[in-house]
Design a protein around this motif. Structure first.
Motif, PDB file in Angstrom:
ATOM      1  N   PHE A  83     -11.602 -30.915  -9.269  1.00  0.00           N
ATOM      2  CA  PHE A  83     -10.730 -31.708 -10.125  1.00  0.00           C
ATOM      3  C   PHE A  83     -11.057 -33.195 -10.003  1.00  0.00           C
ATOM      4  O   PHE A  83     -11.461 -33.663  -8.927  1.00  0.00           O
ATOM      5  CB  PHE A  83      -9.268 -31.479  -9.745  1.00  0.00           C
ATOM      6  N   PRO A  84     -10.841 -33.947 -11.069  1.00  0.00           N
ATOM      7  CA  PRO A  84     -11.155 -35.384 -11.045  1.00  0.00           C
ATOM      8  C   PRO A  84     -10.071 -36.176 -10.329  1.00  0.00           C
ATOM      9  O   PRO A  84      -8.926 -35.719 -10.209  1.00  0.00           O
ATOM     10  CB  PRO A  84     -11.184 -35.745 -12.531  1.00  0.00           C
ATOM     11  N   PRO A  85     -10.407 -37.368  -9.841  1.00  0.00           N
ATOM     12  CA  PRO A  85      -9.373 -38.231  -9.271  1.00  0.00           C
ATOM     13  C   PRO A  85      -8.383 -38.643 -10.348  1.00  0.00           C
ATOM     14  O   PRO A  85      -8.711 -38.684 -11.534  1.00  0.00           O
ATOM     15  CB  PRO A  85     -10.159 -39.429  -8.739  1.00  0.00           C
ATOM     16  N   VAL A  86      -7.164 -38.946  -9.924  1.00  0.00           N
ATOM     17  CA  VAL A  86      -6.103 -39.364 -10.843  1.00  0.00           C
ATOM     18  C   VAL A  86      -5.816 -40.834 -10.598  1.00  0.00           C
ATOM     19  O   VAL A  86      -5.613 -41.254  -9.445  1.00  0.00           O
ATOM     20  CB  VAL A  86      -4.835 -38.510 -10.632  1.00  0.00           C
ATOM     21  N   MET A  87      -5.811 -41.621 -11.677  1.00  0.00           N
ATOM     22  CA  MET A  87      -5.576 -43.052 -11.564  1.00  0.00           C
ATOM     23  C   MET A  87      -4.080 -43.353 -11.556  1.00  0.00           C
ATOM     24  O   MET A  87      -3.341 -42.904 -12.440  1.00  0.00           O
ATOM     25  CB  MET A  87      -6.244 -43.784 -12.723  1.00  0.00           C
ATOM     26  N   ILE A  88      -3.638 -44.108 -10.559  1.00  0.00           N
ATOM     27  CA  ILE A  88      -2.248 -44.537 -10.446  1.00  0.00           C
ATOM     28  C   ILE A  88      -2.248 -46.011 -10.062  1.00  0.00           C
ATOM     29  O   ILE A  88      -2.831 -46.386  -9.029  1.00  0.00           O
ATOM     30  CB  ILE A  88      -1.479 -43.714  -9.395  1.00  0.00           C
ATOM     31  N   ASP A  89      -1.649 -46.829 -10.896  1.00  0.00           N
ATOM     32  CA  ASP A  89      -1.605 -48.276 -10.664  1.00  0.00           C
ATOM     33  C   ASP A  89      -3.003 -48.843 -10.430  1.00  0.00           C
ATOM     34  O   ASP A  89      -3.223 -49.701  -9.557  1.00  0.00           O
ATOM     35  CB  ASP A  89      -0.703 -48.606  -9.474  1.00  0.00           C
ATOM     36  N   GLY A  90      -3.981 -48.327 -11.179  1.00  0.00           N
ATOM     37  CA  GLY A  90      -5.341 -48.831 -11.098  1.00  0.00           C
ATOM     38  C   GLY A  90      -6.155 -48.321  -9.926  1.00  0.00           C
ATOM     39  O   GLY A  90      -7.293 -48.761  -9.731  1.00  0.00           O
ATOM     40  N   GLU A  91      -5.609 -47.387  -9.137  1.00  0.00           N
ATOM     41  CA  GLU A  91      -6.299 -46.847  -7.966  1.00  0.00           C
ATOM     42  C   GLU A  91      -6.524 -45.345  -8.153  1.00  0.00           C
ATOM     43  O   GLU A  91      -5.646 -44.637  -8.639  1.00  0.00           O
ATOM     44  CB  GLU A  91      -5.477 -47.083  -6.691  1.00  0.00           C
ATOM     45  N   PRO A  92      -7.713 -44.825  -7.727  1.00  0.00           N
ATOM     46  CA  PRO A  92      -7.994 -43.396  -7.866  1.00  0.00           C
ATOM     47  C   PRO A  92      -7.510 -42.605  -6.648  1.00  0.00           C
ATOM     48  O   PRO A  92      -7.677 -43.040  -5.495  1.00  0.00           O
ATOM     49  CB  PRO A  92      -9.517 -43.357  -7.967  1.00  0.00           C
ATOM     50  N   TYR A  93      -6.935 -41.427  -6.907  1.00  0.00           N
ATOM     51  CA  TYR A  93      -6.408 -40.607  -5.816  1.00  0.00           C
ATOM     52  C   TYR A  93      -6.919 -39.177  -5.918  1.00  0.00           C
ATOM     53  O   TYR A  93      -7.074 -38.629  -7.015  1.00  0.00           O
ATOM     54  CB  TYR A  93      -4.871 -40.606  -5.837  1.00  0.00           C
ATOM     55  N   GLY A 129      -9.296 -26.254 -16.968  1.00  0.00           N
ATOM     56  CA  GLY A 129     -10.325 -25.581 -17.744  1.00  0.00           C
ATOM     57  C   GLY A 129     -11.681 -26.205 -17.496  1.00  0.00           C
ATOM     58  O   GLY A 129     -11.773 -27.372 -17.084  1.00  0.00           O
ATOM     59  N   PRO A 130     -12.753 -25.465 -17.728  1.00  0.00           N
ATOM     60  CA  PRO A 130     -14.092 -25.999 -17.476  1.00  0.00           C
ATOM     61  C   PRO A 130     -14.456 -27.087 -18.477  1.00  0.00           C
ATOM     62  O   PRO A 130     -13.995 -27.087 -19.620  1.00  0.00           O
ATOM     63  CB  PRO A 130     -14.985 -24.771 -17.648  1.00  0.00           C
ATOM     64  N   ARG A 131     -15.274 -28.008 -18.038  1.00  0.00           N
ATOM     65  CA  ARG A 131     -15.753 -29.051 -18.934  1.00  0.00           C
ATOM     66  C   ARG A 131     -16.863 -28.489 -19.809  1.00  0.00           C
ATOM     67  O   ARG A 131     -17.648 -27.633 -19.378  1.00  0.00           O
ATOM     68  CB  ARG A 131     -16.272 -30.247 -18.132  1.00  0.00           C
ATOM     69  N   PHE A 132     -16.951 -28.976 -21.032  1.00  0.00           N
ATOM     70  CA  PHE A 132     -17.987 -28.504 -21.955  1.00  0.00           C
ATOM     71  C   PHE A 132     -19.376 -28.946 -21.506  1.00  0.00           C
ATOM     72  O   PHE A 132     -20.365 -28.255 -21.718  1.00  0.00           O
ATOM     73  CB  PHE A 132     -17.705 -29.000 -23.373  1.00  0.00           C
ATOM     74  N   VAL A 133     -19.424 -30.101 -20.866  1.00  0.00           N
ATOM     75  CA  VAL A 133     -20.692 -30.623 -20.351  1.00  0.00           C
ATOM     76  C   VAL A 133     -20.612 -30.640 -18.839  1.00  0.00           C
ATOM     77  O   VAL A 133     -19.650 -31.126 -18.256  1.00  0.00           O
ATOM     78  CB  VAL A 133     -20.968 -32.042 -20.878  1.00  0.00           C
ATOM     79  N   SER A 134     -21.605 -30.089 -18.189  1.00  0.00           N
ATOM     80  CA  SER A 134     -21.634 -30.072 -16.727  1.00  0.00           C
ATOM     81  C   SER A 134     -21.603 -31.494 -16.180  1.00  0.00           C
ATOM     82  O   SER A 134     -22.241 -32.400 -16.734  1.00  0.00           O
ATOM     83  CB  SER A 134     -22.907 -29.368 -16.243  1.00  0.00           C
ATOM     84  N   PRO A 135     -20.867 -31.732 -15.075  1.00  0.00           N
ATOM     85  CA  PRO A 135     -20.862 -33.070 -14.489  1.00  0.00           C
ATOM     86  C   PRO A 135     -22.258 -33.511 -14.037  1.00  0.00           C
ATOM     87  O   PRO A 135     -22.514 -34.713 -13.926  1.00  0.00           O
ATOM     88  CB  PRO A 135     -19.915 -32.920 -13.293  1.00  0.00           C
ATOM     89  N   LEU A 136     -23.140 -32.552 -13.829  1.00  0.00           N
ATOM     90  CA  LEU A 136     -24.501 -32.892 -13.435  1.00  0.00           C
ATOM     91  C   LEU A 136     -25.288 -33.526 -14.579  1.00  0.00           C
ATOM     92  O   LEU A 136     -26.314 -34.173 -14.352  1.00  0.00           O
ATOM     93  CB  LEU A 136     -25.227 -31.645 -12.942  1.00  0.00           C
ATOM     94  N   MET A 137     -24.776 -33.350 -15.814  1.00  0.00           N
ATOM     95  CA  MET A 137     -25.447 -33.903 -16.984  1.00  0.00           C
ATOM     96  C   MET A 137     -24.660 -35.046 -17.617  1.00  0.00           C
ATOM     97  O   MET A 137     -25.100 -35.631 -18.601  1.00  0.00           O
ATOM     98  CB  MET A 137     -25.672 -32.795 -18.021  1.00  0.00           C
ATOM     99  N   ALA A 138     -23.490 -35.348 -17.063  1.00  0.00           N
ATOM    100  CA  ALA A 138     -22.641 -36.397 -17.634  1.00  0.00           C
ATOM    101  C   ALA A 138     -23.116 -37.781 -17.193  1.00  0.00           C
ATOM    102  O   ALA A 138     -23.821 -37.929 -16.194  1.00  0.00           O
ATOM    103  CB  ALA A 138     -21.198 -36.182 -17.219  1.00  0.00           C
ATOM    104  N   LEU A 139     -22.704 -38.774 -17.929  1.00  0.00           N
ATOM    105  CA  LEU A 139     -23.068 -40.156 -17.640  1.00  0.00           C
ATOM    106  C   LEU A 139     -22.388 -40.607 -16.354  1.00  0.00           C
ATOM    107  O   LEU A 139     -21.158 -40.506 -16.219  1.00  0.00           O
ATOM    108  CB  LEU A 139     -22.651 -41.065 -18.798  1.00  0.00           C
ATOM    109  N   PRO A 140     -23.138 -41.081 -15.362  1.00  0.00           N
ATOM    110  CA  PRO A 140     -22.528 -41.535 -14.103  1.00  0.00           C
ATOM    111  C   PRO A 140     -21.429 -42.571 -14.356  1.00  0.00           C
ATOM    112  O   PRO A 140     -21.578 -43.459 -15.197  1.00  0.00           O
ATOM    113  CB  PRO A 140     -23.705 -42.153 -13.337  1.00  0.00           C
ATOM    114  N   GLY A 141     -20.348 -42.413 -13.618  1.00  0.00           N
ATOM    115  CA  GLY A 141     -19.231 -43.342 -13.744  1.00  0.00           C
ATOM    116  C   GLY A 141     -18.157 -42.874 -14.696  1.00  0.00           C
ATOM    117  O   GLY A 141     -17.041 -43.405 -14.678  1.00  0.00           O
ATOM    118  N   THR A 142     -18.451 -41.870 -15.533  1.00  0.00           N
ATOM    119  CA  THR A 142     -17.438 -41.327 -16.426  1.00  0.00           C
ATOM    120  C   THR A 142     -16.628 -40.271 -15.684  1.00  0.00           C
ATOM    121  O   THR A 142     -17.069 -39.701 -14.685  1.00  0.00           O
ATOM    122  CB  THR A 142     -18.082 -40.694 -17.661  1.00  0.00           C
TER     123      THR A 142
END
Length: 385
Positions: A196-206, A114-127
């Motif tokens: 889609f966002p990366p998925v964290m597995i064992d502390g690593e993003p995929y 589903g779409p995010r309520f806040v555009s990633p262009l307006m989100a806090l970097p790193g989140t």
């Protein structure tokens, strides 16, 4: 003389290899329905992206529930666009499909994203909100509901799904032969950026493994156990296609080429490796006994034949109304069409005389493409004895 196919051992395993392709993945569900009806129960399923989701649903359920669970996923994904319009004209159908894809881009897909309520262009970097346009939490819930992860990890069916490490760029397969797999591994295989966002597995993003290779065929060929096997390779994008006539055609053709992942190159490379293994074996066997302990000779001696691979290649040829948005066009009418096309292609291929009367080959790889469209002709490639 080569033995008839009926002489093949019933213990020879069947493998199912599923390419990525978003909404086109309903084609794979139709293929699997036909395979199961004909008694082909894969011992190993390898998937990428949407292929990983289909693979998890199949491997994560007992055989009598697999078709039902596949229907549940694809019916849920299309429930916001359930209209079944009797549109025969390609131009009108193309308009409907483009409108459906635009709706998905704006509203998302039930049980998937589903779409995010806040555009990633307006989100806090790193989140996590800054890293993608959509939230895939609905897919996590769908996987928990439709996949029995105890069954999936029981060893009854081997499951492998591909992903790529965001930090290193290295490709990895999450494989039940090596670890326990959960919803996060399936989601990682389908985490295509920037949607889609990366998925964290064992502390690593995929991210989605399709960024490196959209088919797990090579992994299956490289890591299989010695012995004969039958492989069903189901591709959602066709490497072959017509010359584009418009810019829209260019976008679609570029996507087809990029995600078809050179499946034929994989099979050609496998044939070359088989020939090299056979040559190495013959050379090692002809050497005098005093040379047998030489390290180089020992290396050659280990290049033994791995058995015979029979590969049925099933390719989603597409429809005339499709555009570059075909992988995110989730209307009920279109998904039902993909499912029906996959089932029809598989049934036609399984019933084809070239398949039913095929001869057993001793080693190497023979591939069959037996569900021709306007772009694909019936073909059999590889040594047959």
């Amino acid at each position: 003389m080569p033995e008839p196919d009926s002489a093949r051992s019933p213990a020879d395993p069947a493998y199912l290899v599923l390419q990525g392709g978003g909404a086109l993945g309903a084609y794979q569900a139709g293929v699997y329905e036909a395979l199961q009806a004909h008694g082909y129960m894969p011992e190993w399923i390898a998937g990428m992206s949407i292929g990983a989701i289909n693979a998890a649903i199949i491997a994560g359920n007992e055989p009598d529930r697999r078709i039902e669970r596949l229907h549940a996923f694809w019916d849920r994904a299309s429930e916001c666009l359930p209209l079944d319009l009797p549109v025969a004209d390609d131009t009108l159908r193309r308009l409907y499909s483009e409108a459906s894809a635009a709706w998905v881009a704006a509203a998302g897909v039930p049980g998937f994203f589903g779409p995010r309520f806040v555009s990633p262009l307006m989100a806090l970097p790193g989140t996590v909100e800054a890293l993608s346009f959509y939230d895939t939490a609905p897919l996590y819930q769908s996987l928990l509901e439709l996949v029995d992860f105890d069954v999936l990890n029981s060893g009854k069916v081997r499951l492998s799904v591909g992903a790529v490490n965001v930090l290193t760029g290295n490709f990895i397969y999450f494989d039940t032969a090596q670890r326990r797999i959960g919803p996060e591994h399936i989601m990682a295989s389908g985490a295509l950026p920037p949607g889609f966002p990366p998925v964290m597995i064992d502390g690593e993003p995929y991210w989605d493994g399709g960024l490196v290779s959209n088919t797990p065929l090579q992994y299956v060929l490289d890591t299989r156990a010695p012995g004969d096997a039958t492989v069903f390779q189901v591709d959602l994008f066709s490497a072959q296609g017509p010359m584009p006539r418009t810019l829209a055609d260019v976008y679609q053709r570029e996507k087809d080429i990029r995600y078809s992942s050179r499946t034929r190159l994989n099979t050609d490379m496998e044939r070359e490796l088989v020939e090299l293994r056979a040559a190495a074996t013959r050379i090692a066997d002809r050497l005098p006994p005093e040379w047998r302990d030489d390290p180089d000779v020992q290396t050659l001696a280990h290049c033994r034949e791995y058995g015979a691979i029979t590969l049925m290649h099933l390719i989603n040829a597409g429809e005339g109304f499709e555009t570059q948005s075909k992988d995110y066009e989730f209307s009920r009418m279109t998904l039902n069409g993909h499912w029906s096309a996959g089932k029809t292609d598989a049934e036609r291929s399984l019933a084809h005389p070239a398949w039913r009367n095929r001869k057993r080959h001793r080693a190497g790889l023979v591939s069959y493409d037996l569900a021709p469209s306007g772009l694909h002709e019936v073909s059999i490639r590889g040594a047959t004895e």
